[in-house]
Design an enzyme around this catalytic site. Sequence first.
Site, short mmCIF file in Angstrom:
data_model
loop_
_atom_site.label_atom_id
_atom_site.label_comp_id
_atom_site.label_asym_id
_atom_site.label_seq_id
_atom_site.Cartn_x
_atom_site.Cartn_y
_atom_site.Cartn_z
CG HIS A 67 -16.29 41.40 -31.64
ND1 HIS A 67 -15.12 42.37 -32.14
CD2 HIS A 67 -16.79 42.16 -31.01
CE1 HIS A 67 -15.25 43.39 -31.26
NE2 HIS A 67 -16.08 43.29 -30.41
CG ASP A 68 -18.50 34.25 -35.39
OD1 ASP A 68 -18.62 34.70 -36.38
OD2 ASP A 68 -18.86 32.94 -34.80
CG ASP A 75 -21.14 33.05 -39.61
OD1 ASP A 75 -20.31 33.61 -38.94
OD2 ASP A 75 -21.57 33.56 -40.63
CB SER A 77 -17.90 34.92 -40.55
OG SER A 77 -18.38 35.76 -39.49
CG ASN A 95 -12.94 42.21 -35.35
OD1 ASN A 95 -13.54 42.28 -34.27
ND2 ASN A 95 -13.73 41.61 -36.30
N PRO A 164 -20.53 47.61 -32.45
CG PRO A 164 -21.82 47.33 -30.27
CD PRO A 164 -21.33 46.72 -31.58
CG HIS A 194 -17.05 45.91 -21.22
ND1 HIS A 194 -17.62 47.05 -21.89
CD2 HIS A 194 -16.85 44.98 -22.14
CE1 HIS A 194 -17.30 47.03 -23.40
NE2 HIS A 194 -16.88 45.49 -23.39
CB THR A 242 -13.25 42.04 -9.16
OG1 THR A 242 -14.41 42.44 -9.65
CG2 THR A 242 -13.29 42.16 -7.61
C1 HEM Z 1 -22.21 47.41 -25.87
C2 HEM Z 1 -21.25 47.72 -26.93
C3 HEM Z 1 -19.72 47.35 -26.65
C4 HEM Z 1 -18.68 47.98 -26.97
C5 HEM Z 1 -18.91 49.41 -27.66
C6 HEM Z 1 -17.47 47.43 -26.75
C7 HEM Z 1 -16.35 47.80 -26.80
C8 HEM Z 1 -15.14 47.25 -26.40
C9 HEM Z 1 -13.89 47.72 -26.60
C10 HEM Z 1 -13.49 48.98 -27.35
C11 HEM Z 1 -12.99 47.00 -25.95
C12 HEM Z 1 -11.59 46.89 -25.67
C13 HEM Z 1 -10.90 46.37 -27.05
C14 HEM Z 1 -9.41 46.68 -27.07
O1 HEM Z 1 -9.09 47.72 -26.30
O2 HEM Z 1 -8.51 46.15 -27.63
C15 HEM Z 1 -13.88 45.86 -25.34
C16 HEM Z 1 -13.31 44.83 -24.69
C17 HEM Z 1 -14.10 43.80 -24.10
N1 HEM Z 1 -15.48 43.45 -24.60
FE1 HEM Z 1 -16.70 44.73 -25.36
N2 HEM Z 1 -17.96 46.13 -26.02
C18 HEM Z 1 -19.40 46.03 -26.19
C19 HEM Z 1 -20.14 44.97 -25.82
C20 HEM Z 1 -19.63 43.85 -25.36
C21 HEM Z 1 -20.23 42.56 -25.28
C22 HEM Z 1 -21.81 42.37 -25.58
C23 HEM Z 1 -19.40 41.42 -24.93
C24 HEM Z 1 -19.70 40.00 -24.65
C25 HEM Z 1 -21.03 39.73 -24.26
C26 HEM Z 1 -18.29 42.29 -24.72
C27 HEM Z 1 -17.15 41.65 -24.12
C28 HEM Z 1 -15.91 42.25 -24.25
C29 HEM Z 1 -14.72 41.63 -23.48
C30 HEM Z 1 -14.68 40.38 -22.42
C31 HEM Z 1 -13.55 42.68 -23.38
C32 HEM Z 1 -12.28 42.47 -23.00
C33 HEM Z 1 -11.46 41.49 -24.01
C34 HEM Z 1 -10.31 41.00 -23.59
O3 HEM Z 1 -9.46 41.52 -22.73
O4 HEM Z 1 -9.44 40.35 -24.50
N3 HEM Z 1 -18.26 43.50 -25.04
N4 HEM Z 1 -15.19 45.93 -25.57
#
Ligand code: HEM
Length: 319
Positions: A67-68, A75, A77, A95, A164, A194, A242
């Site tokens: 997200h940064d 950066d 931010s 965020n 996204p 994910h 997992t």
């Molecule tokens: C492809 C588009 C992506 C979308 C639409 C997306 C969306 C989301 C959403 C909605 C959540 C849950 C947030 C919440 O319920 O508070 C999430 C969690 C997460 N996302 Fe993504 N994400 C995307 C790509 C990525 C990318 C590229 C990464 C890192 C390389 C990433 C890493 C994570 C991680 C590790 C979590 C879990 C965070 C936690 O447990 O604190 N995501 N994402």
Amino acid sequence: MASLRYSFVTLSIVTLLVISSCGNAQLSPTFYASTCPNVQLIVRNAVREAINQELRIGASILRLFFHDCFVNGCDGSLLLDDTNTFTGEKNAFPNRNSVRGFELIDTIKARVDAACNATVSCADILALAAKDGVGLMGGPTWTVPLGRRDARTASQSAANAQIPAPSANLATLISMFAAKGLSARDMVALSGAHTFGFAQCSTFRTRIYNETNIDPVFAANRRGTCPPSGDGTNLVALDIQTPNRFDNNYYTNLLNRRGLLHSDQELFNNGSQDALVRVYGSDLATFRSDFAAAMIRMGNISPLTGTNGEIRRNCRVVN
Ligand code: HEM
Ligand SMILES: *[C@@H]1O[C@H](CO)[C@@H](O)[C@H](O)[C@H]1NC(C)=O
Ligand SMILES: *[C@@H]1O[C@H](CO)[C@@H](O)[C@H](O)[C@H]1NC(C)=O
Ligand SMILES: *[C@@H]1O[C@H](CO)[C@@H](O)[C@H](O)[C@H]1NC(C)=O
């Protein structure tokens, strides 16, 4: 002859300009080799301690880095707090009440500054911590190019527009990553993040109640912790197999129509990325190396280098 030499000189200058305007050309893995030789060790030990306290934290830090980087580059931010006179990115829609892990970044910054005061940027600390959050949870590791500097600004509107949403379809996901210089293959590999971490009910509720390209047993199971209405803050694992291991089960889930987010299942829904999802689901080594390469590319998005930006004293506040 003279015109030939002239065009050669012009070409060389153009080449130099192209190389130097490509900011990541200035990042280097050895950037702190003489000014803060232990930075990598300090970051890694702090991330390890934090994971021992809470398994989720590695995932949270990886998401912070994503997200940064997607908002005006990597950066730092996102780390800036809102004040009466400053609107940062923490309260942008993707965020707010969702990204987490800022306290760990503060802890690491304090330890790094105790060893090498005012030398290492918050943006670089985040890049290193994200790498360790993956590696310590069983994922791949990579060498992080360093030398990013910290922004003096942030953009809530860019955070709203450029990160996204879980409702995004495949075409939107591909184009939002393309806007950052990342390929569809990078997007599919990075979505493998994910494989660990958690999501709130509000982000997948529509999918488990109303979508049809979902395993019905999986949907019923997830409805058990996500009622159809209410505040939607209940957490469930993004990878039901997992949840605390960085492996390739994210992709085998997709093959079984057990993607949690709508955006996850879009990667395997009779579309252009199906074949790649099958590859990552069956070939762990290919996923690991593609993920690592894509993380380096994501980390190279528009860094501030040289004399641009600053080395923040406190990651939450502009100097
Ligand atoms: C492809 C588009 C992506 C979308 C639409 C997306 C969306 C989301 C959403 C909605 C959540 C849950 C947030 C919440 O319920 O508070 C999430 C969690 C997460 N996302 Fe993504 N994400 C995307 C790509 C990525 C990318 C590229 C990464 C890192 C390389 C990433 C890493 C994570 C991680 C590790 C979590 C879990 C965070 C936690 O447990 O604190 N995501 N994402
Ligand atoms: C660390 O660096 C900052 C900024 O240059 C300076 O204000 C501060 O006094 C330094 N702290 C220590 C303990 O040297
Ligand atoms: C499912 O769809 C129905 C009909 O469009 C709608 O009323 C309902 O709010 C949706 N439920 C969820 C949880 O999205
Ligand atoms: C793809 O299309 C087939 C045939 O129409 C369908 O049965 C399947 O559910 C669709 N979705 C996925 C994720 O394969």
